[in-house]
Write a protein that holds these residues in place. Structure first.
Motif, PDB file in Angstrom:
ATOM      1  N   ARG B 123       7.521   9.605  12.596  1.00  0.00           N
ATOM      2  CA  ARG B 123       8.827  10.201  12.296  1.00  0.00           C
ATOM      3  C   ARG B 123       9.426   9.639  11.004  1.00  0.00           C
ATOM      4  NH1 ARG B 123      10.300  14.661  14.878  1.00  0.00           N
ATOM      5  NH2 ARG B 123       9.001  14.740  16.727  1.00  0.00           N
ATOM      6  N   LEU B 124       8.969   8.455  10.607  1.00  0.00           N
ATOM      7  CA  LEU B 124       9.571   7.823   9.435  1.00  0.00           C
ATOM      8  C   LEU B 124       9.265   8.637   8.182  1.00  0.00           C
ATOM      9  CD1 LEU B 124       8.698   4.070  10.053  1.00  0.00           C
ATOM     10  CD2 LEU B 124      10.847   5.231  10.490  1.00  0.00           C
ATOM     11  N   PRO B 125      10.238   8.771   7.310  1.00  0.00           N
ATOM     12  CA  PRO B 125       9.987   9.525   6.076  1.00  0.00           C
ATOM     13  C   PRO B 125       9.283   8.662   5.042  1.00  0.00           C
ATOM     14  CG  PRO B 125      12.270   8.851   6.165  1.00  0.00           C
ATOM     15  CD  PRO B 125      11.626   8.308   7.399  1.00  0.00           C
ATOM     16  N   VAL B 126       8.107   8.205   5.393  1.00  0.00           N
ATOM     17  CA  VAL B 126       7.373   7.307   4.503  1.00  0.00           C
ATOM     18  C   VAL B 126       6.226   8.059   3.864  1.00  0.00           C
ATOM     19  CG1 VAL B 126       6.083   5.167   4.359  1.00  0.00           C
ATOM     20  CG2 VAL B 126       7.922   5.381   6.000  1.00  0.00           C
ATOM     21  N   SER B 128       2.784   7.388   1.415  1.00  0.00           N
ATOM     22  CA  SER B 128       1.972   6.352   0.803  1.00  0.00           C
ATOM     23  C   SER B 128       0.891   7.022   0.002  1.00  0.00           C
ATOM     24  CB  SER B 128       1.360   5.474   1.896  1.00  0.00           C
ATOM     25  OG  SER B 128       0.231   4.824   1.398  1.00  0.00           O
ATOM     26  N   HIS B 129       0.604   6.488  -1.167  1.00  0.00           N
ATOM     27  CA  HIS B 129      -0.492   7.096  -1.919  1.00  0.00           C
ATOM     28  C   HIS B 129      -1.773   6.289  -1.788  1.00  0.00           C
ATOM     29  CE1 HIS B 129       2.236   4.825  -4.648  1.00  0.00           C
ATOM     30  NE2 HIS B 129       1.140   4.138  -4.786  1.00  0.00           N
ATOM     31  N   SER B 130      -1.695   5.142  -1.112  1.00  0.00           N
ATOM     32  CA  SER B 130      -2.905   4.336  -1.010  1.00  0.00           C
ATOM     33  C   SER B 130      -3.726   4.718   0.218  1.00  0.00           C
ATOM     34  CB  SER B 130      -2.556   2.859  -0.971  1.00  0.00           C
ATOM     35  OG  SER B 130      -1.694   2.599   0.106  1.00  0.00           O
ATOM     36  N   LEU B 131      -3.051   4.935   1.346  1.00  0.00           N
ATOM     37  CA  LEU B 131      -3.763   5.213   2.588  1.00  0.00           C
ATOM     38  C   LEU B 131      -3.037   6.332   3.320  1.00  0.00           C
ATOM     39  CD1 LEU B 131      -4.576   1.699   4.066  1.00  0.00           C
ATOM     40  CD2 LEU B 131      -6.203   3.401   3.318  1.00  0.00           C
ATOM     41  N   PRO B 132      -3.744   7.058   4.212  1.00  0.00           N
ATOM     42  CA  PRO B 132      -3.057   8.083   4.996  1.00  0.00           C
ATOM     43  C   PRO B 132      -1.979   7.435   5.867  1.00  0.00           C
ATOM     44  CG  PRO B 132      -5.253   7.693   5.829  1.00  0.00           C
ATOM     45  CD  PRO B 132      -5.167   7.005   4.516  1.00  0.00           C
ATOM     46  N   ILE B 133      -0.923   8.186   6.114  1.00  0.00           N
ATOM     47  CA  ILE B 133       0.205   7.649   6.869  1.00  0.00           C
ATOM     48  C   ILE B 133      -0.215   7.324   8.298  1.00  0.00           C
ATOM     49  CG2 ILE B 133       1.166   9.796   7.795  1.00  0.00           C
ATOM     50  CD1 ILE B 133       3.144   7.050   6.066  1.00  0.00           C
ATOM     51  N   LEU B 134      -1.295   7.993   8.756  1.00  0.00           N
ATOM     52  CA  LEU B 134      -1.800   7.710  10.098  1.00  0.00           C
ATOM     53  C   LEU B 134      -2.129   6.231  10.248  1.00  0.00           C
ATOM     54  CD1 LEU B 134      -2.854   8.689  12.825  1.00  0.00           C
ATOM     55  CD2 LEU B 134      -5.039   9.073  11.749  1.00  0.00           C
ATOM     56  N   LEU B 177       1.833   0.487   2.992  1.00  0.00           N
ATOM     57  CA  LEU B 177       3.167   0.604   2.397  1.00  0.00           C
ATOM     58  C   LEU B 177       3.224   0.039   0.991  1.00  0.00           C
ATOM     59  CD1 LEU B 177       5.456  -0.203   5.406  1.00  0.00           C
ATOM     60  CD2 LEU B 177       5.006   1.979   4.314  1.00  0.00           C
ATOM     61  N   ALA B 178       2.568  -1.088   0.788  1.00  0.00           N
ATOM     62  CA  ALA B 178       2.743  -1.767  -0.488  1.00  0.00           C
ATOM     63  C   ALA B 178       1.421  -2.330  -0.939  1.00  0.00           C
ATOM     64  CB  ALA B 178       3.774  -2.872  -0.343  1.00  0.00           C
ATOM     65  N   ALA B 179       0.501  -1.406  -1.253  1.00  0.00           N
ATOM     66  CA  ALA B 179      -0.835  -1.865  -1.617  1.00  0.00           C
ATOM     67  C   ALA B 179      -0.778  -2.732  -2.867  1.00  0.00           C
ATOM     68  CB  ALA B 179      -1.755  -0.678  -1.850  1.00  0.00           C
ATOM     69  N   GLY B 180       0.207  -2.426  -3.737  1.00  0.00           N
ATOM     70  CA  GLY B 180       0.277  -3.176  -4.992  1.00  0.00           C
ATOM     71  C   GLY B 180       1.101  -4.447  -4.869  1.00  0.00           C
ATOM     72  N   LEU B 181       1.428  -4.799  -3.634  1.00  0.00           N
ATOM     73  CA  LEU B 181       2.203  -6.018  -3.413  1.00  0.00           C
ATOM     74  C   LEU B 181       1.538  -7.162  -4.173  1.00  0.00           C
ATOM     75  CD1 LEU B 181       4.649  -6.208  -1.463  1.00  0.00           C
ATOM     76  CD2 LEU B 181       3.152  -7.427   0.083  1.00  0.00           C
ATOM     77  N   PRO B 182       2.345  -7.967  -4.851  1.00  0.00           N
ATOM     78  CA  PRO B 182       1.735  -9.057  -5.611  1.00  0.00           C
ATOM     79  C   PRO B 182       0.868  -9.930  -4.710  1.00  0.00           C
ATOM     80  CG  PRO B 182       4.066  -8.884  -6.094  1.00  0.00           C
ATOM     81  CD  PRO B 182       3.783  -7.895  -5.032  1.00  0.00           C
ATOM     82  N   LEU B 183      -0.194 -10.372  -5.299  1.00  0.00           N
ATOM     83  CA  LEU B 183      -1.180 -11.129  -4.536  1.00  0.00           C
ATOM     84  C   LEU B 183      -0.546 -12.324  -3.849  1.00  0.00           C
ATOM     85  CD1 LEU B 183      -4.162 -11.281  -3.887  1.00  0.00           C
ATOM     86  CD2 LEU B 183      -4.443 -12.765  -5.852  1.00  0.00           C
ATOM     87  N   ILE B 184       0.486 -12.906  -4.507  1.00  0.00           N
ATOM     88  CA  ILE B 184       1.055 -14.139  -3.981  1.00  0.00           C
ATOM     89  C   ILE B 184       1.651 -13.922  -2.588  1.00  0.00           C
ATOM     90  CG2 ILE B 184       3.304 -13.817  -5.099  1.00  0.00           C
ATOM     91  CD1 ILE B 184       1.519 -17.130  -4.933  1.00  0.00           C
ATOM     92  N   VAL B 185       2.255 -12.715  -2.369  1.00  0.00           N
ATOM     93  CA  VAL B 185       2.856 -12.443  -1.058  1.00  0.00           C
ATOM     94  C   VAL B 185       1.768 -12.348   0.000  1.00  0.00           C
ATOM     95  CG1 VAL B 185       4.300 -10.851   0.223  1.00  0.00           C
ATOM     96  CG2 VAL B 185       4.751 -11.262  -2.188  1.00  0.00           C
TER      97      VAL B 185
END
Lengths: 321, 224
Positions: B123-126, B128-134, B177-185
Motif C-alpha cells: 500500500r505504501l506509495p514507494v 524503487s528503481h533498483s529492485l521490484p517493490i515486491l 529503498l536506498a541502494a545508493g546508501l553510502p557504504l559507511i551506513v
C-alpha cells in the motif's frame, strides 16, 4: 505436409486411452526403478498389467453385511478417472471441445468424487482397517485442499481463467512466464500436492504392507477380484492424471501436438510417456531418499505446500504493479 | 490478464525469486528443529542477500555495493555461522525442538504475518528503481517472521538466529529503498551485527554456564 487430420472427438478418446493403457506401465516403471534404487531386482515393469489381468479372472467376494455400494464404489471411481482426461491437456496444446466442460476445480471435484466413492465402499465393508484408511484419506484430502485452491487462484490470476489449457499456453508463451516466481511457487506447491495425493513417501509408504502408516492403500483391503482390479487400475490412472496436470500444465508443457495431424498426435503419446517417466524418476528418488513422516506430522508437510501456494498468490498481487 | 499484460522483465523476476528464497529460508529456520540446520539456513539466507546486493550492483552500476556484497558474504555467510556453530558444538547440550507451538500452527501464523507485511508495504506509495517493490514487501515479511521466530522458539540459538536474520530482512529492505546508501551506513549495519554476535555469544555461554541448558525456559524460574 498434409496428412490425415483427426477429429477432435477422436483425439479426446485417444487421450482417455493413453491414460487408460499406459497408467499401469508408468506405475510399474516407478516400482521397478524404486526397487533398483534399493538394490533389489524388483518386479517386472509390466507387472501391474499381469496383476490386473489376474484379478479380473478371480471371483468377487463380498462381505456379508455389505450392500451394492461396496461393488459400485470401484466402478464409479473408475468412471471418474476416465472422465478427468477429457478435461486436461494430455496430448494437445489446443483445447479440445470437451475441455471446456470443466476447469481445474471441476477436475478436482471429479477426482474427489472418485475418492469419496472408494471411501464409501471401504466403509460398507465393515473392516476396521479399511475404515481407518478411508477416514485418514478424507482427512488428509481435506487438509491438502487449501493448497490446491491457492494453486488454482494463481492460475486464475495469471490467465484470467482457470482452464488448464490456458495456464499451459501462458507457460509456453515465454521463458519469463515459465520462470516467473509465482509460477515456480505454484508448480512446486502442486508438486507437493501430487506427492501427497499419490501416496508417496513423506506422506505414505507406497505399496507398504504395514497397516499403521497406510492411508490410501488401506481402503481396498476387503475388495477382491475385478473390483480390486478396477481399484488398482484406477489408482494408477489417478497417479498418471496428476502427472499430466503437473507436467503438461505447470512444469513442462512442451512436446504436445500443435495440430490435428495423425502423426503429431501419435508422436505426442511417447513424448508424454517419456515426460511422465521423467517425473516418475524424481518421485522414485524422493521415495528412496526421505523417510516417511509420522502420521501427525503430515500436517507440517501440508503447511509447506500451503505456504508456497499462498506466496504464489501474494507475489502475483504485488508483482503485477 | 493483468499479470501477463505488464509482464515484468526476466531480471526483476530473478530478483523476486532471490527475495523469495530469503523469505522461504526464514520459514525454514522457523520450523527446523536442529540448531545446526538453523545456522546453516541463516548462512544460506545471507548468501541470498549477498547475491541480491551483487545483483543490484550489477544492474544499477553502483560500485560500492560490490564491496558490501563481499563484506556481507565474508561476515554473514562464513564468519558468523562458523562462530555460532563452534559455540553450539562447545556447549555440547543437545538442543532439541524448542517450539512453543505446533509446527503447522507456527507456519500458518507466519503466513498470516507475511501476508500482512506484504500487503501493508504494497500500500505504501514507494517506488524503487533498483529492485521490484515486491522485494520490499518480502523484506517486511522476513522481519515479521523473524520476530515470530524469536517469540515462539525458546532456546538461545534460535533467538540469536532470529535477530541476525532480522538484520538480513533490513538489508533487503535497504537494498530496495536506498541502494545508493553510502557504504559507511551499510558497514555500520554490519558492525551492529558483529556486536550482536559477540553479545549473543556471551549470553549463550553465561546462560549455559549457569543453567546447563540453552533453553530460555530456565529463565522463568526465580531463584531465592
Amino acid at each position: 505436409m498434409t496428412g490425415v487430420e483427426l477429429d477432435p472427438v477422436e483425439i479426446q478418446v485417444l487421450q482417455d486411452l493413453t491414460i487408460l493403457v499406459f497408467a499401469p506401465f508408468v506405475s510399474g516403471a516407478i516400482a521397478h526403478l524404486g526397487a533398483r534404487l534399493q538394490g533389489r531386482r524388483g518386479p517386472r515393469v509390466l507387472q501391474p498389467y499381469y496383476d490386473i489381468a489376474k484379478l479380473f479372472r478371480k471371483e468377487t467376494l463380498v462381505p456379508e453385511e455389505a450392500s451394492w455400494v461396496f461393488l459400485a464404489g470401484p466402478v464409479v471411481a473408475f468412471a471418474c478417472y476416465l472422465t478427468v482426461p477429457l478435461l486436461i491437456p494430455v496430448l494437445t496444446q489446443y483445447p479440445l471441445p470437451l475441455g471446456y466442460m470443466g476447469d481445474i476445480l471441476g477436475g478436482g471435484f471429479i477426482l474427489s468424487l472418485a475418492g469419496f466413492a472408494v471411501a464409501l465402499a471401504a466403509l460398507e465393508s465393515g473392516d476396521p482397517y479399511a475404515q481407518l484408511g478411508s477416514s485418514r484419506a478424507m482427512t488428509f484430502g481435506a487438509l491438502i485442499q487449501p493448497s490446491i485452491l491457492f494453486v488454482t487462484f494463481t492460475v486464475a490470476l495469471v490467465t484470467a481463467t482457470d482452464l488448464p489449457y490456458f495456464e499451459a499456453a501462458a507457460v509456453r508463451s515465454s521463458l519469463g512466464q515459465a520462470i516467473a516466481p509465482a509460477h515456480l511457487l505454484a508448480a512446486v506447491a502442486f508438486f507437493l500436492v501430487v506427492l501427497s495425493d499419490t501416496g508417496r513417501i513423506p506422506v505414505e509408504t507406497h505399496a507398504s504392507t504395514l497397516e499403521f502408516g497406510m492411508i490410501d492403500e488401506a481402503r481396498t483391503f476387503e475388495h477382491s477380484g475385478p473390483a480390486l482390479a478396477l481399484l488398482k487400475w484406477g489408482a494408477a490412472m489417478k497417479q498418471l492424471i496428476l502427472y499430466v496436470i503437473l507436467i503438461n500444465v505447470f512444469a513442462a508443457p512442451w512436446g504436445e501436438a500443435g495440430s490435428r495431424q495423425v502423426g503429431a498426435v501419435l508422436l505426442a503419446i511417447p513424448a508424454f510417456i517419456g515426460k511422465a517417466l521423467g517425473v516418475g524418476v524424481i518421485f522414485a528418488v524422493i521415495d528412496n531418499s526421505f523417510s516417511k513422516l509420522r502420521l501427525f506430522k503430515i500436517t507440517e508437510f501440508m503447511a509447506v505446500a500451503f505456504l508456497l501456494a499462498v506466496l504464489a498468490v501474494l507475489v502475483l498481487f504485488l508483482g503485477a504493479r | 490478464m493483468a499479470a501477463l499484460g505488464t509482464s515484468p522483465s526476466t531480471l526483476t523476476d530473478a530478483a523476486d525469486v532471490i527475495a523469495l528464497l530469503v523469505l522461504l529460508s526464514e520459514f525454514a529456520m522457523l520450523r527446523s528443529s536442529l540448531s545446526r540446520s538453523q545456522v546453516r539456513l541463516y548462512g544460506f539466507q545471507s548468501l541470498c542477500v549477498s547475491v541480491l546486493a551483487g545483483f543490484v550492483a550489477a544492474t544499477q552500476h553502483i560500485g560500492e555495493l560490490y564491496g558490501l556484497m563481499g563484506l556481507s558474504f565474508v561476515l554473514k555467510v562464513i564468519v558468523v555461522p562458523m562462530v555460532i556453530l563452534r559455540l553450539v558444538r562447545e556447549v555440547r547440550v543437545d538442543v532439541t525442538a524448542s517450539h512453543r507451538l505446533g509446527v503447522a500452527t507456527m507456519v500458518l501464523l507466519a503466513i498470516v504475518l507475511s501476508v500482512f507485511g506484504v500487503f501493508v508495504v504494497g500500500r505504501l506509495p514507494v517506488h524503487s528503481h533498483s529492485l521490484p517493490i515486491l522485494a520490499l514487501g518480502l523484506a517486511a515479511a522476513v522481519i515479521l517472521v523473524a520476530f515470530l521466530l524469536v517469540i515462539v522458539r525458546n532456546d538461545v540459538v534460535s533467538q540469536a538466529i532470529g535477530f541476525f536474520s532480522l538484520e538480513n530482512g533490513v538489508s533487503v529492505a535497504s537494498l530496495v529503498l536506498a541502494a545508493g546508501l553510502p557504504l559507511i551506513v551499510e558497514v555500520a549495519f554490519l558492525f551492529d551485527l558483529l556486536v550482536a554476535v559477540v553479545v549473543f555469544g556471551l549470553l549463550m555461554r553465561v546462560h549455559q554456564g549457569r543453567s546447563r541448558t540453552l533453553s530460555t525456559r530456565a529463565l522463568d524460574r526465580l531463584r531465592g
